[in-house]
Design an enzyme around this catalytic site. Structure first.
Site, short mmCIF file in Angstrom:
data_model
loop_
_atom_site.label_atom_id
_atom_site.label_comp_id
_atom_site.label_asym_id
_atom_site.label_seq_id
_atom_site.Cartn_x
_atom_site.Cartn_y
_atom_site.Cartn_z
N SER A 132 0.86 -1.18 0.00
CA SER A 132 0.00 0.00 0.00
C SER A 132 0.89 1.22 0.00
O SER A 132 2.05 1.15 0.42
CB SER A 132 -0.88 0.00 1.26
OG SER A 132 -1.52 1.26 1.45
N TYR A 145 -2.14 -1.17 10.21
CA TYR A 145 -2.15 -1.40 8.76
C TYR A 145 -0.84 -0.93 8.14
O TYR A 145 -0.21 -1.66 7.34
CB TYR A 145 -3.34 -0.67 8.15
CG TYR A 145 -3.50 -0.86 6.67
CD1 TYR A 145 -4.07 -2.02 6.15
CD2 TYR A 145 -3.12 0.14 5.76
CE1 TYR A 145 -4.25 -2.18 4.79
CE2 TYR A 145 -3.30 -0.02 4.40
CZ TYR A 145 -3.86 -1.18 3.92
OH TYR A 145 -4.02 -1.35 2.57
#
Length: 253
Positions: A132, A145
């Site tokens: 990401s 995350y």
């Protein structure tokens, strides 16, 4: 000969878009997902298995099935992941942190662990890990995350070093904000935490991107197909961002 492709978290979103793109390219497809209903909506021509990508027994069963059905694997897309909590680091519960890291990082580790012997034996293969732009820039209010998505890049680079001598390539794709239910949920939770509106959060995200746009799951899938192709035969150990160029990962709202 058609590629043999495994996608974890392939029942919906980015994973399903990857599976569909590889299928259009003529590949044989195996998808795993925790969502049995989502898998039921996938084509019957695909191999499917319900389970948790961070569970070693599940992943062992997946690769045993691959060995029986295909006798090898050409591409593994370690894509399974969860968003994790949206909160300041002091408000994140340890069990929520561990769960987020388990699915995003340990799931990728297990996919690589069981793919490596097969790929070494055939002296070829491609491992693609979904990271990401939070794994490049950090992400306020998303420490679990972001931590996991940074960690998978370290895993990918190590895989590229260990497996490169066997003709195996490893890369990571770093999506930006991908349109769909997951980012909608993230935006809603962040808006609540900041006491503002989802529309304001979305506008802030878009303002932090050079191209002023979110990306689609198809954009990510297109990159996966390219990285698995002969056109990328010497691309390994790289993080490829598909995000419209993130200028500011923490736009103030």
């Amino acid at each position: 000969m058609s590629k043999r492709v495994l996608i974890t978290g392939g029942g919906s979103g980015i994973g399903k878009a990857m599976a569909q793109a590889f299928a259009v390219d003529g590949a044989r497809i195996f998808v795993t997902d925790m969502d049995e209903a989502a898998l039921a909506q996938c084509p019957n021509s695909w191999l499917k298995m319900t389970g948790d990508a961070s569970d070693p027994e599940h992943m062992r069963a997946v690769f045993a099935c691959i060995s029986d059905e295909w006798d090898g694997i050409d591409v593994v897309c370690a894509n399974a992941g969860i968003a994790g909590p949206t909160a300041l680091v002091e408000d994140v519960e340890p069990e929520d942190f561990r769960r987020c890291v388990a699915v995003n990082l340990e799931g990728a580790f297990l996919a690589a662990k069981y793919a490596a012997p097969m790929m070494k034996a055939q002296k070829s293969g491609v491992i693609l890990i979904t990271s990401s732009n939070a794994g490049i820039n950090g992400f306020p209010n998303r420490s679990p995350y972001s931590s996991a998505k940074w960690a998978v890049i370290g895993l990918m680079k190590t895989l590229a070093m260990e497996l490169g001598p066997y003709g195996i390539r490893a890369n990571a794709i770093a999506p930006g904000c991908v349109e769909g239910p997951r980012i909608d949920g993230v935006i809603a939770r962040e808006a609540k935490a900041k006491g503002t509106t989802p529309e304001a959060i979305r506008a802030g995200y878009e303002a932090g991107v050079s191209m002023r746009s979110f990306v689609s799951a198809q954009d990510i899938a297109n990159m996966a197909v390219f990285l698995a192709s002969d056109g990328a035969r010497l691309v390994s150990g790289q993080v490829i961002a598909v995000d419209g160029h993130t200028e500011n990962p923490d736009p103030k709202v």
